[in-house]
Each structure stands twice: as C-alpha cells, then as structure tokens.
Design a protein around this motif. Structure first.
Motif, short mmCIF file in Angstrom:
data_model
loop_
_atom_site.label_atom_id
_atom_site.label_comp_id
_atom_site.label_asym_id
_atom_site.label_seq_id
_atom_site.Cartn_x
_atom_site.Cartn_y
_atom_site.Cartn_z
N GLY A 1 -12.20 116.45 101.13
CA GLY A 1 -11.31 117.31 101.88
C GLY A 1 -11.02 116.82 103.28
N MET A 2 -11.44 115.62 103.62
CA MET A 2 -11.27 115.10 104.97
C MET A 2 -9.81 115.10 105.39
SD MET A 2 -12.14 111.34 106.36
CE MET A 2 -10.86 110.59 105.36
N LEU A 3 -8.94 114.81 104.48
CA LEU A 3 -7.53 114.69 104.85
C LEU A 3 -6.79 116.02 104.86
CD1 LEU A 3 -6.53 111.44 102.96
CD2 LEU A 3 -7.01 111.74 105.37
N GLY A 4 -7.42 117.09 104.37
CA GLY A 4 -6.72 118.36 104.32
C GLY A 4 -5.46 118.23 103.49
N SER A 5 -4.34 118.79 103.93
CA SER A 5 -3.08 118.69 103.21
C SER A 5 -2.27 117.53 103.75
CB SER A 5 -2.28 119.99 103.35
OG SER A 5 -2.97 121.03 102.71
N ALA A 6 -2.16 116.48 102.95
CA ALA A 6 -1.51 115.26 103.40
C ALA A 6 -0.04 115.24 103.05
CB ALA A 6 -2.21 114.06 102.76
N SER A 7 0.74 114.52 103.86
CA SER A 7 2.16 114.33 103.60
C SER A 7 2.47 112.84 103.73
CB SER A 7 3.00 115.14 104.59
OG SER A 7 2.69 114.78 105.92
N GLU A 8 3.59 112.40 103.18
CA GLU A 8 3.93 110.98 103.15
C GLU A 8 4.09 110.42 104.57
OE1 GLU A 8 6.21 108.20 99.99
OE2 GLU A 8 6.70 110.31 100.10
N ALA A 9 3.57 109.20 104.76
CA ALA A 9 3.61 108.53 106.07
C ALA A 9 4.65 107.42 106.06
CB ALA A 9 2.24 107.94 106.39
N ASN A 10 5.06 107.00 107.25
CA ASN A 10 6.02 105.93 107.43
C ASN A 10 5.35 104.59 107.12
OD1 ASN A 10 7.27 103.69 109.00
ND2 ASN A 10 8.72 105.30 109.61
N LEU A 11 5.83 103.89 106.10
CA LEU A 11 5.19 102.65 105.65
C LEU A 11 5.22 101.54 106.69
CD1 LEU A 11 6.15 102.41 101.86
CD2 LEU A 11 4.10 103.37 102.91
N ASP A 12 6.30 101.43 107.46
CA ASP A 12 6.38 100.39 108.49
C ASP A 12 5.27 100.58 109.53
OD1 ASP A 12 8.58 99.16 107.32
OD2 ASP A 12 10.01 100.39 108.44
N LYS A 13 5.06 101.81 109.97
CA LYS A 13 4.01 102.09 110.95
C LYS A 13 2.62 101.84 110.36
CE LYS A 13 6.56 105.48 113.65
NZ LYS A 13 6.64 106.89 114.10
N VAL A 14 2.45 102.21 109.10
CA VAL A 14 1.16 102.01 108.43
C VAL A 14 0.84 100.52 108.32
CG1 VAL A 14 -0.10 102.31 106.26
CG2 VAL A 14 1.28 104.17 107.17
N GLU A 15 1.82 99.72 107.90
CA GLU A 15 1.61 98.28 107.77
C GLU A 15 1.20 97.65 109.10
OE1 GLU A 15 5.30 97.02 105.99
OE2 GLU A 15 4.55 97.37 103.96
N LYS A 16 1.78 98.08 110.19
CA LYS A 16 1.40 97.57 111.51
C LYS A 16 -0.01 98.00 111.88
CE LYS A 16 6.09 97.35 113.28
NZ LYS A 16 7.12 97.97 114.12
N GLN A 17 -0.36 99.24 111.53
CA GLN A 17 -1.67 99.78 111.88
C GLN A 17 -2.80 99.06 111.14
OE1 GLN A 17 -2.05 104.02 111.42
NE2 GLN A 17 -4.23 104.00 111.81
N ILE A 18 -2.58 98.66 109.89
CA ILE A 18 -3.65 98.04 109.11
C ILE A 18 -3.48 96.53 108.97
CG2 ILE A 18 -4.15 100.17 107.85
CD1 ILE A 18 -2.71 98.89 105.42
N ALA A 19 -2.58 95.94 109.71
CA ALA A 19 -2.29 94.50 109.59
C ALA A 19 -3.54 93.65 109.75
CB ALA A 19 -1.24 94.09 110.61
N SER A 20 -4.48 94.05 110.56
CA SER A 20 -5.67 93.24 110.81
C SER A 20 -6.70 93.31 109.69
CB SER A 20 -6.32 93.65 112.13
OG SER A 20 -6.79 94.99 112.04
N ILE A 21 -6.56 94.25 108.74
CA ILE A 21 -7.57 94.38 107.69
C ILE A 21 -7.05 94.09 106.28
CG2 ILE A 21 -8.97 96.00 109.02
CD1 ILE A 21 -7.89 98.21 107.08
N VAL A 22 -5.78 93.75 106.15
CA VAL A 22 -5.24 93.43 104.82
C VAL A 22 -5.27 91.91 104.61
CG1 VAL A 22 -3.78 95.48 104.63
CG2 VAL A 22 -2.83 93.40 105.59
N ILE A 23 -5.37 91.52 103.33
CA ILE A 23 -5.36 90.09 103.02
C ILE A 23 -3.93 89.63 102.80
CG2 ILE A 23 -7.73 90.08 102.16
CD1 ILE A 23 -6.67 90.26 99.33
N GLU A 24 -3.73 88.33 102.72
CA GLU A 24 -2.37 87.80 102.74
C GLU A 24 -1.48 88.22 101.58
OE1 GLU A 24 -2.33 83.30 101.13
OE2 GLU A 24 -3.37 83.61 103.02
N ASP A 25 -2.01 88.46 100.40
CA ASP A 25 -1.15 88.88 99.29
C ASP A 25 -1.26 90.39 99.01
OD1 ASP A 25 -3.71 88.72 98.29
OD2 ASP A 25 -3.09 87.99 96.32
#
Length: 125
Positions: free
Chosen positions: A6-30
């Motif tokens: 229940g940590m997230l409570g009621s979630a709604s769709e997020a902006n993918l461009d912002k998400v990609e920038k936020q997690i850029a340092s932890i994703v692998i190249e493919d």
C-alpha cells in the motif's frame, strides 16, 4: 513486505519522459521504460527488464530508495477491480523471496489492466 504494501496508495499514470530522466543513472543500456505510475512522491516503473519501486523518504524527499524487482522473481499476481464503495483497483505481486504480497492501489481499472499486460508479457514466455 509490510513497508511496501500500500506504499503507493492510489497511483495514476506518470510522464514517461520525466521518469526516464529520473532513473537514467540506474537503468542498463538496453532497458527502456514501458509504463510508470505515481502517487505524490512515490512511483512504480515497469521497464522491459524489471519493476522499479521508487520510495521518496523523509519530510523533504531528498532520500530515495529504489527497489528493483526482476520479472523472473514474480511467482504469481492478482488484480481486483474497483467496486461501488471501493473505487480503487488493486494489484498484488507475490515474489519468490516473500510470503506476503506487495500491494498497489490504482485509481483507474485500465491502469491495472495495462500493468498486467506488461507483467504477463515478461513472466509468461
């Protein structure tokens, strides 16, 4: 997994461009983001490799925990649609390393349906 249930409570769709920038340092190249859902500061991100749960901690939200869940660790899942009095749809994930499921609530049933499609595609191959 009481902390994450229940940590997230009621979630709604997020902006993918912002998400990609936020997690850029932890994703692998493919690795690429397929879907992302947000509640206030916390987020669940579905990539083509794993699910990433982002937990902003503390009053300022400067401390952040990134929980990585490889699709191969999901042993089962369930969805519960919204009802007349309970307007949220629920997603439960059972992981190979835990006894209790992780639970996420979503405002829209179609969000859960979209997530299940992604999870099914990566777990039933």
């Amino acid at each position: 997994m009481g902390l994450l249930s229940g940590m997230l409570g009621s979630a709604s769709e997020a902006n993918l461009d912002k998400v990609e920038k936020q997690i850029a340092s932890i994703v692998i190249e493919d690795e690429s983001v397929e879907r992302a859902y947000q509640l206030v500061r916390d987020m669940i991100v579905l990539t083509n490799k794993r699910i990433i749960v982002i937990d902003k901690q503390g009053m300022t939200g400067r401390k952040t925990e990134y929980l990585s869940i490889p699709y191969r660790s999901i042993v089962r899942y369930s969805i519960e649609s919204a009802g007349h009095f309970d307007l949220d749809s629920d997603l439960k994930l059972w992981l190979s390393s835990t006894h209790e499921p992780m639970t996420f609530d979503f405002r829209k049933a179609e969000n859960v349906a979209d997530i299940i499609k992604v999870i099914t595609r990566h777990t039933c191959h």
